[in-house]
Design a protein around this motif. Structure first.
Motif, mmCIF file in Angstrom:
data_model
loop_
_atom_site.group_PDB
_atom_site.id
_atom_site.type_symbol
_atom_site.label_atom_id
_atom_site.label_comp_id
_atom_site.label_asym_id
_atom_site.label_seq_id
_atom_site.Cartn_x
_atom_site.Cartn_y
_atom_site.Cartn_z
ATOM 1 N N HIS A 60 -4.950 4.990 1.825
ATOM 2 C CA HIS A 60 -5.029 3.527 1.962
ATOM 3 C C HIS A 60 -4.239 3.061 3.191
ATOM 4 O O HIS A 60 -4.692 2.204 3.947
ATOM 5 N N THR A 111 -10.198 -2.789 5.010
ATOM 6 C CA THR A 111 -10.622 -1.590 4.276
ATOM 7 C C THR A 111 -10.075 -1.619 2.848
ATOM 8 O O THR A 111 -10.749 -1.208 1.910
ATOM 9 N N TYR A 112 -8.822 -2.102 2.700
ATOM 10 C CA TYR A 112 -8.229 -2.147 1.352
ATOM 11 C C TYR A 112 -7.614 -3.504 1.007
ATOM 12 O O TYR A 112 -6.838 -3.606 0.077
ATOM 13 N N HIS A 119 0.856 -1.191 0.000
ATOM 14 C CA HIS A 119 0.000 0.000 0.000
ATOM 15 C C HIS A 119 0.888 1.236 0.000
ATOM 16 O O HIS A 119 1.754 1.378 0.852
#
Ligand code: KIV
Ligand code: ZN
Length: 390
Positions: A301, A311-312, A296
């Motif tokens: 993010h 979440t990501y 990430h």
């Protein structure tokens, strides 16, 4: 109860058909042992009649690997099939996979045979193969460009002869998902004895749709075996990537409702082994096994991930064999990710003011460098401490 999806790995056969990817016997045995750890159901170990080296590799794998079914490819003739049977002699569980092209183009221009001759040869081949094992797979090569009625005739006949798996081969990657899946469905509905065999998909990636076509073959067409390779290795643009199929089916179990026997934590190790042995690098953004697949870089993010990984992330890096996901510090990173890295490095800055100052220096540096390493963070902090000493 959910159906089982059989994972048929052909890295050592179709994967090796990648120009420049040829492997030695010892390398193939190493990969086969790793495929066993990965818990694939079938290993296509090679094409016994293709070369003495391939014959010896299949023989060695058949002796060394006990759990998965070991398979050899063979053209639809007695010599090839006998060679396959000989190479597989020591296998605990063996499969002979025989094929002949069924598309008008291949029959006329390549085989120079009439459809009736092809039909007869397919029948003879399956009958002959059944003398050596009751596990016989038949592939109509170039099936996705074959005449539907002729395909039905051939498949019905080979199932009558005892073929236990029918592989709907998209040899040149011509298929598109809905059509590939619905043709397979229509074949199964039209051929009267279709339920006597397991249906398989085998897709090439010429249009970048091998995985999508395979999944359509499973969901729309009812296939219960997927033929695939590690890292999508294979002839031309490659084959269906094993890791993508497995993780799609696993991650979206809500949609596919299929069981697979793969130990997903072995995926990255297998990918790295195949890449190292063949010399074929894995692109960084390759799904599941690329170096960036769980990395990430953006601040938003990174902040989300630090609060809740899902979440990501739709899968956990650890579940496919990475030691962890990666927060890559760079110019897009936020203060939260920076603070977290300080903690991981055991750096305790005294106050929020100090953290803010170090973060400002970090941002200045990040504008000049594409990636910030731990050493860079340490020097940023050291600068901050020196500025206090001065
Ligand atoms: O792509 C193909 O048609 C094949 C067959 C031999 C199954 O690899
Ligand atoms: Zn193929």
């Amino acid at each position: 109860m959910a159906d089982k999806l059989i994972i048929f790995d052909t890295t050592l056969r179709d994967g090796e058909q990648s120009p420049g990817a040829s492997m030695t016997k010892d390398e193939k045995v190493r990969i086969a042992r790793q495929l066993e750890r990965l818990k694939v159901d079938v290993i296509e170990a090679g094409f016994a009649a293709a070369s003495p080296g391939d014959f010896e590799s299949i023989k060695a794998i058949a002796a060394a690997v006990r759990e998965p079914i070991i398979c050899s490819l063979s053209r639809a003739n007695d010599r090839d099939i006998s060679r396959a049977a000989e190479a597989l002699e020591k296998a605990q569980r063996k499969r002979i996979h025989t094929f002949i092209a069924t598309s008008p183009l291949h029959m006329e221009m390549k085989l120079r045979m009439s459809p009736d001759q092809v039909l007869e040869q397919a029948i003879q081949a399956v009958r002959f193969a059944r003398q050596f094992t009751d596990d016989v797979e038949f592939s109509p090569e170039d099936a996705s460009r074959s005449d539907f009625d002729f395909l039905c005739r051939v498949i019905e006949a080979v199932i009558k002869e005892g073929a236990t798996t029918i592989n709907f081969a998209d040899t040149v990657g011509y298929g598109v998902p809905e059509l590939y899946g619905s043709t397979l469905k229509r074949l199964r509905e039209t051929i009267p004895n279709s339920d006597k065999a397991i249906w398989s998909v085998h897709c090439h990636n010429d249009l970048g749709m091998a995985v999508a076509n395979s999944l359509a073959g499973v969901m729309i067409g009812g296939a219960r075996q997927v033929e695939c390779t590690i890292n999508g290795l294979g002839e031309r643009a490659g084959n269906t990537a094993l890791e993508e199929i497995v993780m799609a089916v696993r991650t979206r179990k809500d949609h596919f409702n299929l069981d697979i026997g793969i130990d997903t934590t072995q995926i990255v190790a297998t990918s790295k082994m195949v890449s190292q042995i063949t010399g074929f690098a894995v692109q960084p953004n390759k799904a599941i096994v690329g170096a960036n697949a769980f990395a990430h870089a953006s601040g938003i993010h990174q902040d989300g991930i630090l609060k809740a990984r899902n979440t990501y992330e739709i899968m956990r890096a650890e579940d496919v064999g990475w030691s962890a996901n990666k927060i890559v510090l760079g110019k897009l990173s936020g203060r939260n990710a920076f603070k977290q890295r300080l903690q991981e490095l055991g750096i305790a800055l005294e106050s929020e003011t100090e953290i803010n100052a170090a973060f400002a220096r970090f941002k200045e540096l990040a504008d000049k460098k594409s990636e910030i390493f731990d050493e860079d963070i340490m020097s940023v902090v050291a600068d901050e401490e020196h500025s206090h000493d001065a």
